[in-house]
Structure formats: C-alpha cells, structure tokens
Design an enzyme around this catalytic site. Structure first.
Site, PDB file in Angstrom:
ATOM      1  N   GLN A 219      46.561  42.199  28.965  1.00 50.54           N
ATOM      2  CA  GLN A 219      46.173  43.565  28.649  1.00 50.54           C
ATOM      3  C   GLN A 219      46.167  44.442  29.886  1.00 50.54           C
ATOM      4  OE1 GLN A 219      41.484  43.825  28.550  1.00 50.54           O
ATOM      5  NE2 GLN A 219      42.109  41.977  27.416  1.00 50.54           N
ATOM      6  N   HIS A 221      44.393  48.660  30.922  1.00 47.86           N
ATOM      7  CA  HIS A 221      43.608  49.792  30.455  1.00 47.86           C
ATOM      8  C   HIS A 221      44.264  51.088  30.921  1.00 47.86           C
ATOM      9  CE1 HIS A 221      40.738  46.829  29.285  1.00 47.86           C
ATOM     10  NE2 HIS A 221      40.462  46.487  30.527  1.00 47.86           N
ATOM     11  N   GLU A 246      37.524  48.818  35.405  1.00 43.56           N
ATOM     12  CA  GLU A 246      36.379  47.915  35.241  1.00 43.56           C
ATOM     13  C   GLU A 246      36.302  46.937  36.401  1.00 43.56           C
ATOM     14  OE1 GLU A 246      37.413  46.262  31.423  1.00 43.56           O
ATOM     15  OE2 GLU A 246      38.390  44.516  32.310  1.00 43.56           O
ATOM     16  N   HIS A 375      46.092  42.192  33.365  1.00 45.51           N
ATOM     17  CA  HIS A 375      45.115  41.140  33.660  1.00 45.51           C
ATOM     18  C   HIS A 375      44.755  40.409  32.374  1.00 45.51           C
ATOM     19  CE1 HIS A 375      42.693  44.681  32.553  1.00 45.51           C
ATOM     20  NE2 HIS A 375      41.828  43.815  32.053  1.00 45.51           N
ATOM     21  N   ARG A 394      47.181  45.802  24.461  1.00 47.56           N
ATOM     22  CA  ARG A 394      47.441  44.364  24.471  1.00 47.56           C
ATOM     23  C   ARG A 394      48.913  44.065  24.198  1.00 47.56           C
ATOM     24  NH1 ARG A 394      43.014  45.398  21.237  1.00 47.56           N
ATOM     25  NH2 ARG A 394      40.998  44.703  22.052  1.00 47.56           N
TER      26      ARG A 394
END
Length: 522
Positions: A219, A221, A246, A375, A394
């Site tokens: 995935q 972001h 994150e 990641h 994803r």
C-alpha cells in the site's frame, strides 16, 4: 461544569448536580456562553426535557460558601426544574465530580476508551496486545468482544468517524457515563484545543496500537492533492480528503517492507529469478545492463494477469521448497506470504521493496511512511500515529479493494530513501524520547521512567500506556481554579487519556515493570 439547584428539606439546603457552572452573579455554560441566573432558570422551567429534583446529597465543604450565596438569590426556587444532560455532558460531569477538592473548573484530562478494529490480519484475542489494552480500558465487568477466534488488529485513539474514541467517567453512584471525544471537543473547542480552536475544530492526528499477525497489504498513502482527487472520485474507498503520513514505532520484534530497494538490487533479482523476469516482461536470461526503469518493471509486474501470477508463483515455490535450509530471508518471507495470500502478486514485491527487520532489543526505532511511498507491515506489535485520515491505496496482499493503477501512478520510485524512512527517536531528556517526522500533523513522545518536572504539551494530546505501571497526573497551565497537582492516576496497560492544550504530563517516581507511555500531540 456544575450548577447546583437549591432544594429545601428539613430546614437545610442541599443541592442537585446540573451541567453548568454557577459563578455569582452570572452563570457560565461550559460552551462559554454567559447568562443571567434568572434567565437560566426561566429557560429551565420552560424546557420540555426536564426532570425534578429527587436526590439530596451534601456537597464538599469548599463549595458551601458559593452555594449558600446561590441559595439566597431571589431567583433560586426549590421547585426549579433541570434540563436532562446529554451523554457528553454526563461524561464531563462525572469527570468534574471526581476532580480533587471539588474544583470548579473542568479537568484538564479525560479517560479514553479506544475503538477496536477487527481486521483479518490482526492477532487472535489471546495473543493480541490490542485485545489486552482494550480490556484494560473497558468498564468493570465488560471487555472487548468475546470469541477466541476473533482478530484484534488495531486500537484507535482519536476522533476519526470510522473509529471514534469515547470519554468515560463514573459518578458518585458508580454509574458509568460515556460520550464520544469528538462531541466533548465540539462542546468547548477553545478550552480543549486552545488557540488552535480558531483554525481547526478537531485533532489533526489519529493515534493507534497495532497487533500484526500476518502481512498487511502492499500500500501507499496519498499526498493532500491526490487525496482530495481520490475522495471526490471514489469516497466509498477513500473516505477522507486529507493526506496520511504515518510513523510506526515497534514495541518488540517487527517486520515490514518499506520503500524501494536500490535499483541495482532489483536488477539483480530480475536477472536471477526467472519467474520474476517473466512477470516483469523480461526474457529469461536477458541481462539488464542499462539503467533499470523501476516504474516500468514494477508496473508490468503488478498488472500481470492473475492466471500468469498463479502459475509463476507455483513454479517459484516449488524451486524454493527444494532449496530447504539454504533459502535466504527474502525467500523465507515469500514462502510465508504465499501461505497467507496464495497466488497473490504481492509476494513478488519482496524483490522490489526493502525488507526491514527491527529486533526486540532495538528500542526507540521507527518507520516513517511518507506519502506516495510503498510499504507493508508484516508482523509484530507497534504504536502508530498519522495525520487524520483513513485513506489507503492498495495493490496486493489483501482481499480488500485494490486500486493498482492509482498506486502505480502515485509512487515516487525513489530507491534512496531507506535512511530517511527507518531511524531512531531523539533522546530529549532522561526517560523521554521524541519522534518528530517532517510533517506538521503530529509528533510522538515515548516515556519509560519518571518525569517529575513534567512534559509540557502545548497542544491537545492523547497518552496511552502499553506496559508497566505509572503514577501520572496532568498539571494545567493555570491553577486558578484547581489544585496544582491535579488528579493522580495509576496508568496500567491500556490506560489512555486525552489532555487539553497547555497541560503538562507529570510521571512520578516508582514506575513498576518495563513501562512505556506514548504521547501523541502536534
């Protein structure tokens, strides 16, 4: 906050709790509005949502002078009717009732109960840190959902609508009251968020604890611009219009795929692994002397036909099984992923992405997942903090929605970022480590011992205990209405708190066990 409605019984005055604070000669609602007391009681009498005074109980002596003055006011009436409290008001009232010395101001911290996410990749209840923490947060006699086969993957601490935290408290009758943290903040944003309330109406971050049993999806972001675009196009898959950088802080042995390997390594793998070469569109045995195009190679791989992937995966696994103990760590991982996600093209990403293993003895390490970088967490427990978003693009190792084209188009394909994405926190004081990624949305502190001088938290913060036992209290910036020490809490596994902007977290001596507190703020 409180107002006490006087009731006369046997010649003595007692008081019933309400949800506003009396400051003679004005009444201040906890929303910050000011009313004349007579106007307040006229409004109360007219309200249809009312209940009459039924319980008389003495009040702390420190409150009697003020309340006696209230009782003597001409607008005070023994028959005054009281507006029923909302869940947010009941929760806040319970916290105020429990505050030491009967302080008239709001507490600067509230107990939190997080929301559990039961994703398929999570650990089973008996082995899950998330389950243990959720049980530690639950009211007496309750606990996380039962069922030995259920997966406990994530514990969310924050205000995101997909998993909002609850504020809980008990009153003098030992009755629990709960409301969402978001509602409490909405009731008085300037109190909880401080000066930031003029610019925002919510927390900018989401705090989590993860218990990973098997691999999460391949995935990435999105950045802010792409997040807004994806949210407009497919809000059912991308519920937020915000980016989602994150940071992941392992709590023991942890494994992940993070960012692209150096191009030379990828080129070597494509040359040496015939099944990978086939799926990348490279003839078997053909050398890759020219500079490889990671975008082209990875794109061809991830867009491969499902039947071709299953065929090549079966051939690869047969070869790896024959190697036995001679398999490399990457090959062992591929076998594991093939068992967890049979026939999924994501298993071939091991040849493209850095395989990061952080040992249990490596304290204060972190993994930073920057926007637009690939990641996948593979196993272990961790604390995670991110910008307020639940957007995930994803492309493999998942049964959820895959958006292969979106992921392939958003990646940077940089192969030199590992040192920036995996690192160690900064020791800023004895027993305090700071994790400050290059974003404005959040910062995380780790506390592993006493901090008697206090950790000042300029912004609203969430604190959680992932091990050991601590004696903690939150010291407000102003002690005009409250004692300087504040209420002391025994923080154990799962104990979590939300504290207002400008508070200081004080951790007393006498930490028991190998304790770790984590604080998310911004």
């Amino acid at each position: 906050k409180k107002i006490r409605s006087p009731c006369v019984a046997s010649g003595q005055i007692a008081f019933l709790t309400m949800t506003v604070l009396v400051q003679s000669p004005t009444v201040r609602f906890h929303r910050g509005l000011h009313r004349n007391p007579a106007d307040v009681f006229r409004r109360l009498r007219k309200s249809r949502r009312t209940t009459t005074c039924a319980t008389l109980r003495p009040q702390p002596c420190c409150q009697q002078p003020l309340l006696a003055r209230v009782a003597s006011e001409p607008w005070a009436s023994p028959s005054a009717e009281l507006v029923a409290e909302t869940p947010a008001e009941r929760a806040l009232s319970g916290a105020i009732e429990a505050h030491p010395l009967g302080c008239s101001s709001k507490p600067c911290e509230l107990l939190l109960r997080g929301a559990v996410q039961h994703y398929a990749w999570g650990k089973l209840r008996e082995a899950s840190l998330v389950a243990a923490m959720a049980e530690g947060q639950a009211p007496a006699g309750a606990g996380p959902q039962q069922g030995g086969q259920e997966h406990f993957a994530e514990l969310w601490l924050g205000t995101h609508p997909n998993g909002p935290s609850a504020v809980s408290s008990s009153d003098e009758a030992n009755c629990m009251h709960e409301s969402s943290l978001k509602h409490v903040i909405d009731d008085d944003p300037s109190y909880w968020l401080g000066e930031d309330a003029e610019q925002r109406a919510d927390l900018p971050y989401l705090f989590k604890v993860l218990s990973v049993r098997q691999a999460l999806s391949i995935q990435a972001h999105p950045n802010k611009q792409l997040a807004q675009q994806l949210h407009r196009q497919a809000p059912e898959h991308y519920p937020d219009d915000n980016h989602k950088p994150e940071i992941c802080i392992p709590l023991g042995h942890f494994e992940a795929l993070v960012g692209f390997r150096p191009a030379a390594d990828v080129r070597r793998h494509v040359s040496e692994v015939p099944e990978l070469a086939f799926l990348c569109g490279v003839a078997s045995g053909q050398g890759l002397d020219r500079e490889p195009d990671l975008r082209e190679l990875y794109g061809t791989l991830m867009r491969s036909e499902a039947e071709e992937v299953r065929c090549q995966a079966a051939m690869l696994l047969e070869r790896l099984a024959a190697k036995g103990a001679e398999r490399s760590p990457e090959e062992e991982l591929i076998c594991r992923l093939a068992h967890e996600y049979p026939g999924d093209v994501g298993m071939f990403s091991v040849y493209f992405l850095d395989y990061v293993r952080i040992g249990a003895e490596e304290r204060h390490r972190f993994i930073f997942c920057a926007p637009d970088e690939p990641h996948a967490y593979l196993s272990g427990d961790a604390v995670e903090c991110m910008a307020m978003s639940d957007n995930v693009v994803r492309a493999g190792l998942t049964q959820k929605h895959k958006d292969v084209d979106a992921l392939l188009s958003m990646l940077t394909y940089r192969d030199d970022l590992l040192a920036d994405l995996v690192g160690s926190g900064e020791r800023m004081a004895p027993h305090v480590v700071k994790y400050a990624p290059p974003v404005q949305d959040f910062v995380v502190y780790e506390i592993d011992g006493p901090v008697p001088e206090g950790l000042h938290l300029e912004k609203a913060a969430i604190t959680t205990c992932v091990g050991g036992t601590f004696s903690v209290h939150f010291r407000p910036a102003s002690v005009e209405h409250c004692s300087e020490g504040g209420m002391k809490h025994q923080a154990e596994l799962g104990s979590s708190f939300f504290s207002k902007a400008g508070s200081s977290l004080v951790v007393d001596a006498g930490v028991l066990g190998s304790g770790r507190l984590f604080v998310a703020t911004y």
